[in-house]
Design an enzyme around this catalytic site. Structure first.
Site, mmCIF file in Angstrom:
data_model
loop_
_atom_site.group_PDB
_atom_site.id
_atom_site.type_symbol
_atom_site.label_atom_id
_atom_site.label_comp_id
_atom_site.label_asym_id
_atom_site.label_seq_id
_atom_site.Cartn_x
_atom_site.Cartn_y
_atom_site.Cartn_z
ATOM 1 C CB SER A 148 39.180 32.133 45.562
ATOM 2 O OG SER A 148 39.902 32.356 46.757
ATOM 3 C CE1 TYR A 161 39.118 37.687 44.724
ATOM 4 C CE2 TYR A 161 39.028 36.026 46.456
ATOM 5 C CZ TYR A 161 39.535 36.482 45.249
ATOM 6 O OH TYR A 161 40.452 35.711 44.574
ATOM 7 C CE LYS A 165 37.757 34.842 42.616
ATOM 8 N NZ LYS A 165 38.137 34.568 41.225
HETATM 9 P P1 NAI Z 1 46.380 39.276 38.610
HETATM 10 O O1 NAI Z 1 45.920 40.581 39.126
HETATM 11 O O2 NAI Z 1 47.798 39.119 38.206
HETATM 12 O O3 NAI Z 1 45.478 38.789 37.391
HETATM 13 C C1 NAI Z 1 44.154 39.161 37.192
HETATM 14 C C2 NAI Z 1 43.983 39.486 35.738
HETATM 15 O O4 NAI Z 1 42.611 39.782 35.449
HETATM 16 C C3 NAI Z 1 44.816 40.698 35.340
HETATM 17 O O5 NAI Z 1 45.463 40.415 34.121
HETATM 18 C C4 NAI Z 1 43.762 41.779 35.169
HETATM 19 O O6 NAI Z 1 44.146 42.775 34.259
HETATM 20 C C5 NAI Z 1 42.593 40.936 34.663
HETATM 21 N N1 NAI Z 1 41.311 41.622 34.764
HETATM 22 C C6 NAI Z 1 40.783 42.249 35.842
HETATM 23 N N2 NAI Z 1 39.599 42.793 35.524
HETATM 24 C C7 NAI Z 1 39.371 42.504 34.211
HETATM 25 C C8 NAI Z 1 38.317 42.792 33.311
HETATM 26 N N3 NAI Z 1 37.257 43.533 33.665
HETATM 27 N N4 NAI Z 1 38.397 42.301 32.052
HETATM 28 C C9 NAI Z 1 39.464 41.588 31.649
HETATM 29 N N5 NAI Z 1 40.511 41.302 32.461
HETATM 30 C C10 NAI Z 1 40.450 41.762 33.732
HETATM 31 O O7 NAI Z 1 46.024 38.234 39.750
HETATM 32 P P2 NAI Z 1 45.987 36.636 39.766
HETATM 33 O O8 NAI Z 1 46.361 36.258 41.128
HETATM 34 O O9 NAI Z 1 46.724 36.064 38.626
HETATM 35 O O10 NAI Z 1 44.430 36.357 39.598
HETATM 36 C C11 NAI Z 1 43.875 35.489 38.631
HETATM 37 C C12 NAI Z 1 42.633 34.832 39.211
HETATM 38 O O11 NAI Z 1 43.010 33.981 40.279
HETATM 39 C C13 NAI Z 1 41.613 35.819 39.783
HETATM 40 O O12 NAI Z 1 40.306 35.415 39.420
HETATM 41 C C14 NAI Z 1 41.820 35.677 41.287
HETATM 42 O O13 NAI Z 1 40.673 36.006 42.010
HETATM 43 C C15 NAI Z 1 42.169 34.205 41.389
HETATM 44 N N6 NAI Z 1 42.855 33.836 42.603
HETATM 45 C C16 NAI Z 1 44.126 34.290 42.874
HETATM 46 C C17 NAI Z 1 44.748 33.898 44.041
HETATM 47 C C18 NAI Z 1 46.145 34.325 44.378
HETATM 48 O O14 NAI Z 1 46.607 34.003 45.472
HETATM 49 N N7 NAI Z 1 46.855 35.000 43.514
HETATM 50 C C19 NAI Z 1 44.078 33.037 45.026
HETATM 51 C C20 NAI Z 1 42.767 32.595 44.620
HETATM 52 C C21 NAI Z 1 42.190 32.991 43.453
#
Ligand code: NAI
Length: 258
Positions: A148, A161, A165
């Site tokens: 991130s 967080y 990261k």
């Molecule tokens: P999201 O919440 O839609 O996706 C995260 C996914 O990880 C979900 O499917 C969730 O069920 C899964 N997850 C969480 N804990 C888990 C575990 N213990 N085992 C297996 N799966 C698990 O959110 P998003 O935004 O798609 O996030 C994806 C990645 O992108 C994350 O690492 C987040 O930190 C990163 N990110 C997102 C940003 C944003 O603006 N949306 C910005 C920067 C980074």
């Protein structure tokens, strides 16, 4: 190496963690469109089944597997299942993460531990498991870790967080160094703000809209499709000489005026 299709993932097995929603679900579809057989790994099997069906409806192969990145046995089992069906995983998108904000003064031991367990330990566990199998099979591969911009700068309410990261970025560089001799590349993507379940709500508010206009040089949130190019570059042979790099995809937020 040359040719017009260096971004292809044809013949590759791509495993995506956290593929049940947001960035993971989107990039899993992108990998399939580029010819990969895709392993969708997450905890929510209902959501995964929907993503798998959408990919299969487009004529590609997808396998949904249960995975909790905080649990070593679960990670090993997911790779076992993937390998039995498609062969050794060539490319990993290490994307699973959580993102709840909390002021540093109010963070409990459990909050801190949960964040590090998922967003840092989980990334390490999945990357190590993938690399061990690639080395054992004598195969090259690519690991793409989702960090991130908050791994490079800080934001109020996100000390846990940001720390996790930042760890992902240093982990990516360290693994890149150690795994280069096996032709396993390790890179990180540092997204800015994209609208997903993680960020839902806040950016619809007046405060959120004002933030977008003032803090992001491109004055808007990222669209999920704007991650396709960076992901494919790092995952495919288009990025065959890239390892240990961190690609910011953030509308310029990391270079915003201080
Ligand atoms: P999201 O919440 O839609 O996706 C995260 C996914 O990880 C979900 O499917 C969730 O069920 C899964 N997850 C969480 N804990 C888990 C575990 N213990 N085992 C297996 N799966 C698990 O959110 P998003 O935004 O798609 O996030 C994806 C990645 O992108 C994350 O690492 C987040 O930190 C990163 N990110 C997102 C940003 C944003 O603006 N949306 C910005 C920067 C980074």
């Amino acid at each position: 190496m040359s040719g017009s299709n260096r971004f292809s993932l044809g013949g590759k097995v791509v495993l995506v963690t956290g593929a049940s929603s947001g960035i993971g679900a989107h990039l899993a579809r992108v990998a399939a469109q580029q010819g990969a057989r895709v392993v969708l790994a997450a905890r929510r099997q209902g959501h995964l089944a929907q993503v798998a069906e959408a990919i299969q409806a487009q004529g590609s192969e997808a396998l949904a597997v249960s995975l909790d990145v905080t649990d070593r046995a679960s990670v090993e089992a997911a790779f076992d299942t993937a390998q039995a069906r498609f062969g050794v995983v060539d490319v990993v998108l290490n994307n699973a993460g959580i993102g709840n904000g909390q002021r540093a003064l109010d963070l409990g031991e459990d909050d801190w531990r949960a964040m590090l367990a998922t967003n840092l330990d989980g990334v390490w566990r999945v990357a190590q498991c993938a690399a061990q199998r690639l080395v054992q099979a004598g195969q090259r591969g690519s690991i793409v870790n989702v960090a991130s911009m908050l791994g490079l700068r800080v934001g109020a309410g996100y000390s846990h967080y940001c720390t996790a990261k930042a760890g992902v970025i240093q982990l990516s560089k360290s693994l890149a160094l150690e795994l280069a001799r096996y032709d396993i590349r390790v890179n990180a993507i540092a997204p800015g703000y994209f609208l997903t379940e993680m960020t839902d709500g806040y950016f619809d508010s007046d405060k959120g809209q004002q933030y977008v206009r003032s803090a992001i040089p491109l004055r808007r949130l990222g669209q999920l499709g704007e991650l396709d190019g960076p992901f494919l570059l790092l995952a495919s042979d288009a990025g065959s000489f890239m390892t240990g790099s961190v690609l910011a995809v953030d509308g310029g937020q990391l270079v915003s005026s201080l």
